[in-house]
Design a protein around this motif. Structure first.
Motif, PDB file in Angstrom:
ATOM      1  N   ILE A   1      73.582  83.889  55.424  1.00 40.15           N
ATOM      2  CA  ILE A   1      72.969  83.087  54.360  1.00 40.15           C
ATOM      3  C   ILE A   1      71.515  82.531  54.637  1.00 40.15           C
ATOM      4  O   ILE A   1      70.572  82.686  53.821  1.00 40.15           O
ATOM      5  N   ALA A   2      71.641  82.008  55.675  1.00 40.56           N
ATOM      6  CA  ALA A   2      70.339  81.314  56.093  1.00 40.56           C
ATOM      7  C   ALA A   2      68.952  82.486  56.239  1.00 40.56           C
ATOM      8  O   ALA A   2      68.078  82.089  55.837  1.00 40.56           O
ATOM      9  N   GLY A   3      69.453  83.604  56.599  1.00 42.71           N
ATOM     10  CA  GLY A   3      68.414  84.677  56.558  1.00 42.71           C
ATOM     11  C   GLY A   3      68.111  85.314  55.093  1.00 42.71           C
ATOM     12  O   GLY A   3      67.015  85.973  54.931  1.00 42.71           O
ATOM     13  N   MET A   4      68.790  84.734  53.959  1.00 39.35           N
ATOM     14  CA  MET A   4      68.454  85.531  52.708  1.00 39.35           C
ATOM     15  C   MET A   4      67.258  84.952  52.191  1.00 39.35           C
ATOM     16  O   MET A   4      66.694  83.629  52.489  1.00 39.35           O
ATOM     17  N   THR A   5      66.688  85.749  51.374  1.00 41.33           N
ATOM     18  CA  THR A   5      65.377  85.115  50.697  1.00 41.33           C
ATOM     19  C   THR A   5      65.961  84.751  49.357  1.00 41.33           C
ATOM     20  O   THR A   5      66.973  84.699  48.964  1.00 41.33           O
TER      21      THR A   5
END
Length: 405
Positions: free
Chosen positions: A382-386
Motif C-alpha cells: 500500500i505504501a508503494g501505491m500512487t
C-alpha cells in the motif's frame, strides 16, 4: 547583501566519495562517476522515484496539474540542497542524492496516508516514512542481479535516516517522536547489519538536504496555496516577513498581475532562506573549527541551519500554513476520504492477500501464518501505491469509493 565568499574547492569537512565507508555489498569502482554520483543516479532510476510523480504533496491530483507532487517537490529540494552544498564547499552530489531520496518512503495521499498506515500498523511496529525509505533502498527495490535494494553507500544511508538529526541520545534512548514508541523496526534491523551511528549527526551534506526540504516546503506550499485559492494575499500579510516582501513587490512593480506577484514572492522567500542558511552555516562551521566529516558528526548541534531571526520566521510561516491552509475545509474533507481508502484497503489485503498482484500474493503465501510479517508486506504494498492506483484498487474491491473532491 554582499556577495558570499564561497570556498574555492571542496572543504575539509565535506564528505569524500573516494573515502566512503563503502557499500554493504562490494562493487567495482566506476571509472566515470564518483560513489555519490552513482548513488544519485540509482535513486533517479528507481521505481520508487518514478512513482513520486503521482504521489500527493499537499493537494490531490483532482485539484489540477500545476500543483506539486512528491516528485516535483523532491527535484526542488535537490536544487536547493545543491545550492547550499556548493556555497559551503560540500559534496553537492551527496546532498542532491539525499534530497532526491528523502521522500521515497511516503505513502499515497501525503501525510494523511502515512498517519492512516501508522494507525493500522500500530500492533506491528507502526509506520514511518523515513524507515520505509530505508526499506526501499535496502530491500524492496528489485532491479539488480547481485542484490536487493540499491546497495547505496554508507554515507547516503546514514543521511537518509538522520538528515533531521540523531535518532538516539548518547545513552541510547530514542529522541523526538520515537522517544515513547521506540525506533522503527526497519532502522533497528538494518543498523544491526551496518552501524549507522544513530546517536551522532549525519554529514553536513545530509543536514543541507534536510534544511533544503524545510525551505522548499515553506515557499512552495505558499505558492500552491495562493494559486489554489486556499489562502490569499490579505491572509499572508499576517506574517510580517511575507507582508514586507509583498510591499516590496508592489513598490517595484505596481499593478503586477497576481500570478507574477506569487512567483516574485516565492522566489524572494527561497532566496532569503538560502542566503541566511549559507551565512549562518558558515558562521557555525568557522566557530566549530571542524576539519573533517567525522568532526561534523561528533558535534552537539547541527552545523547547517538558519539564524535565530530566520528560525523565528520559519516557525511563523509553518504556523500560518498549518492554521490557514493545511486545516482548510477543502483539504480536510479530501484527507478524510483519502484516509478511508487506506483504512479499507489494508484489512481487505490482510485478510485476502491473494487479491494483491501475483508477486505480492506469492510472497504472502511464503510467509504463511506470521501475521506481523504479512501486515508488513501489505503495508509495503500500500505504501508503494500512487494516489491514483490506490483509488483504482479501492474501486476494484469496493462498490462505493470516495471521489476525493
Amino acid at each position: 547583501m554582499q556577495a558570499f565568499a564561497f570556498p574555492p574547492a571542496r572543504a575539509p569537512y565535506a564528505a569524500d566519495g573516494s573515502r566512503s565507508r563503502g557499500r554493504l555489498i562490494a562493487e567495482p569502482v566506476s571509472p566515470s562517476r564518483t560513489e555519490f554520483q552513482r548513488d544519485r543516479d540509482r535513486i533517479i532510476h528507481s521505481t520508487a522515484f518514478r512513482r513520486l510523480a503521482h504521489k500527493t504533496q499537499v493537494f490531490v491530483p483532482h485539484e489540477g496539474d500545476h500543483f506539486r507532487t512528491r516528485l516535483t517537490h523532491s527535484l526542488e529540494v535537490g536544487q536547493i540542497a545543491r545550492a547550499l552544498a556548493r556555497a559551503l564547499g560540500l559534496d553537492d552530489d551527496l546532498a542532491e542524492a539525499l534530497a532526491l531520496a528523502h521522500d521515497l518512503g511516503h505513502t499515497p495521499f501525503g501525510h494523511t496516508g502515512e498517519d492512516a498506515l501508522d494507525e493500522l500498523m500500530r500492533p506491528y511496529g507502526g509506520f514511518d516514512h523515513n524507515a520505509q525509505a530505508l526499506r526501499i533502498v535496502t530491500k524492496l527495490e528489485r532491479r539488480y542481479a547481485a542484490f536487493d535494494g540499491l546497495n547505496l553507500t554508507w554515507e547516503t544511508l546514514e543521511g537518509l535516516v538522520k538528515h533531521n538529526g540523531p535518532l538516539l541520545q548518547p545513552d541510547g534512548a530514542p529522541v523526538g517522536r520515537n522517544a515513547k514508541r521506540g525506533l522503527p523496526a526497519a532502522i533497528v534491523e538494518f543498523d544491526a547489519v551496518q552501524n549507522l551511528e544513530l546517536a551522532q549527526y549525519a554529514s553536513a551534506e545530509a543536514q543541507a538536504a534536510g534544511l533544503a526540504d524545510d525551505i522548499a516546503y515553506n515557499a512552495h506550499d505558499i505558492d500552491d496555496g495562493l494559486r489554489a485559492g486556499l489562502i490569499d494575499f490579505s491572509q499572508i500579510a499576517e506574517v510580517d516577513f511575507l507582508r514586507d516582501i509583498g510591499s516590496e513587490i508592489e513598490s517595484l512593480y505596481p499593478g503586477l498581475e497576481p500570478a507574477r506577484v506569487i512567483h516574485e514572492l516565492v522566489r524572494r522567500v527561497i532566496t532569503h532562506f538560502i542566503e541566511d542558511a549559507i551565512e549562518e552555516s558558515q558562521r557555525r562551521i568557522a566557530a566549530s573549527g571542524v576539519a573533517s566529516v567525522e568532526e561534523v558528526r561528533r558535534q552537539s548541534l547541527p552545523l547547517i541551519g538558519f539564524s535565530q531571526a530566520t528560525t523565528s520566521v520559519d516557525r511563523l510561516i509553518k504556523s500560518f500554513l498549518f492554521q490557514n491552509m493545511y486545516r482548510h475545509q477543502r483539504l480536510t474533507r479530501v484527507r478524510d476520504q483519502a484516509a478511508e481508502i487506506i483504512r479499507n484497503l489494508f484489512p481487505r489485503f490482510f485478510e485476502s492477500p491473494e487479491l494483491m498482484p501475483e508477486e505480492w500474493a506469492e510472497a504472502a503465501a511464503r510467509i504463511g501464518s506470521d501475521e506481523a510479517r504479512r501486515a508488513r508486506l501489505v503495508c509495503d504494498y500500500i505504501a508503494g501505491m500512487t494516489d491514483r492506483y490506490a483509488v483504482a484498487e479501492h474501486h476494484r474491491l469496493f462498490d462505493e469509493a470516495p471521489d476525493l473532491r
